[in-house]
Design a protein around this motif. Sequence first.
Motif, PDB file in Angstrom:
ATOM      1  N   SER A 130      21.902  76.474  29.715  1.00 32.89           N
ATOM      2  CA  SER A 130      23.046  76.021  30.646  1.00 32.89           C
ATOM      3  C   SER A 130      22.483  76.135  31.921  1.00 32.89           C
ATOM      4  CB  SER A 130      24.474  76.817  30.441  1.00 32.89           C
ATOM      5  OG  SER A 130      25.016  76.357  29.272  1.00 32.89           O
ATOM      6  N   ILE A 131      22.804  75.335  33.153  1.00 30.68           N
ATOM      7  CA  ILE A 131      22.637  75.501  34.373  1.00 30.68           C
ATOM      8  C   ILE A 131      23.841  75.694  35.132  1.00 30.68           C
ATOM      9  CG2 ILE A 131      20.135  74.442  34.227  1.00 30.68           C
ATOM     10  CD1 ILE A 131      21.281  71.827  35.535  1.00 30.68           C
ATOM     11  N   SER A 139      26.312  72.626  30.501  1.00 28.63           N
ATOM     12  CA  SER A 139      25.681  73.052  29.293  1.00 28.63           C
ATOM     13  C   SER A 139      24.452  72.014  29.207  1.00 28.63           C
ATOM     14  CB  SER A 139      26.592  72.839  28.143  1.00 28.63           C
ATOM     15  OG  SER A 139      26.826  71.688  27.739  1.00 28.63           O
ATOM     16  N   GLY A 140      23.505  72.908  28.465  1.00 24.66           N
ATOM     17  CA  GLY A 140      22.212  72.033  28.235  1.00 24.66           C
ATOM     18  C   GLY A 140      22.435  70.725  27.398  1.00 24.66           C
ATOM     19  N   GLN A 141      23.528  70.840  26.594  1.00 26.02           N
ATOM     20  CA  GLN A 141      24.014  69.693  25.613  1.00 26.02           C
ATOM     21  C   GLN A 141      24.241  68.529  26.405  1.00 26.02           C
ATOM     22  OE1 GLN A 141      26.443  71.276  22.553  1.00 26.02           O
ATOM     23  NE2 GLN A 141      24.716  71.371  21.149  1.00 26.02           N
ATOM     24  N   SER A 142      25.309  68.703  27.336  1.00 23.72           N
ATOM     25  CA  SER A 142      25.669  67.625  28.254  1.00 23.72           C
ATOM     26  C   SER A 142      24.676  66.989  28.906  1.00 23.72           C
ATOM     27  CB  SER A 142      26.674  68.352  29.204  1.00 23.72           C
ATOM     28  OG  SER A 142      27.973  68.784  28.678  1.00 23.72           O
TER      29      SER A 142
END
Length: 293
Positions: A130-131, A139-142
């Motif tokens: 996540s950033i 989230s990295g997924q988003s």
Amino acid sequence: MEQLIQQLVNGISLGSIYALIALGYTMVYGIVKLINFAHGDVFMVGAFIGFYSITVFHLGFFPALLISMAACAIFGVLIERIAYKPLRNATRIAALITAIGVSLFIEYGTIYIRGAQPEAYPNGIVPLKSIEILGVKISGQSLLILAVSIFLMILLQFIVHKTKIGKAMRAVSHDQDAAKLMGINVNNTISATFAIGSALAGAAGVVFGMYYTKIEPLMGIIPGLKAFVAAVLGGIGILPGAMAGGLLLGVIEALVSAAGFSLWRDGVAFVVLILILIFRPAGLFGKNVREKV
């Protein structure tokens, strides 16, 4: 404020999934004037193909995404050739009823083959961190969902505007008989449209599975209907309209949830549909065209 930005990020992630599905609706409608209600079920099939690619064949996210897109493209062409091609010159209502029939056949065929139990995508398929931006954790997924969606939308624009099949699709959309006279193979062009739209729905299915984890055979009904609303919202038959409509609908849903009305998030899509049909029937990007009866 931070919560609002967080909800906007969630809304854009969800909206990009709706946009990918809506593109299939809008492409098919633009060419054969058919609302393909089986499109949400192609999205469901894509989610399951991605799931089995990851869990049974132990593939990574991107190979699973490509396999799902390829399989759904073939599946979309089969649906078009078997169910819709014989009805090309039939009444609109006959094609619409057939689309609903195909949708139910895919849903309950899937239940018959594998059962109705839900499955869960494994966690950590793509190990993204996540950033944090301005105190908001994204989230990295988003970010991955957004990147995949934007890439596929740009690729679609390139195909439609710069390739031979894209020019054929635009010609058939404009005037099918004139396109036939100019030597364009209309049947192959329509099949290509179904293939591209179904591939995008397959990609949306894998992305949805990764984001929401849970998948089941009836999962295509609500996202399919919402993507249809997104296509109408943007102006059905207009590609940029489907993209904008999907993103806008996702953001509206996220804001409704943020306001504490999460039980209404599914209903708000249909409120939007009613309002757009009353006040701007052609959609945000559409032009009002008189239709002779």
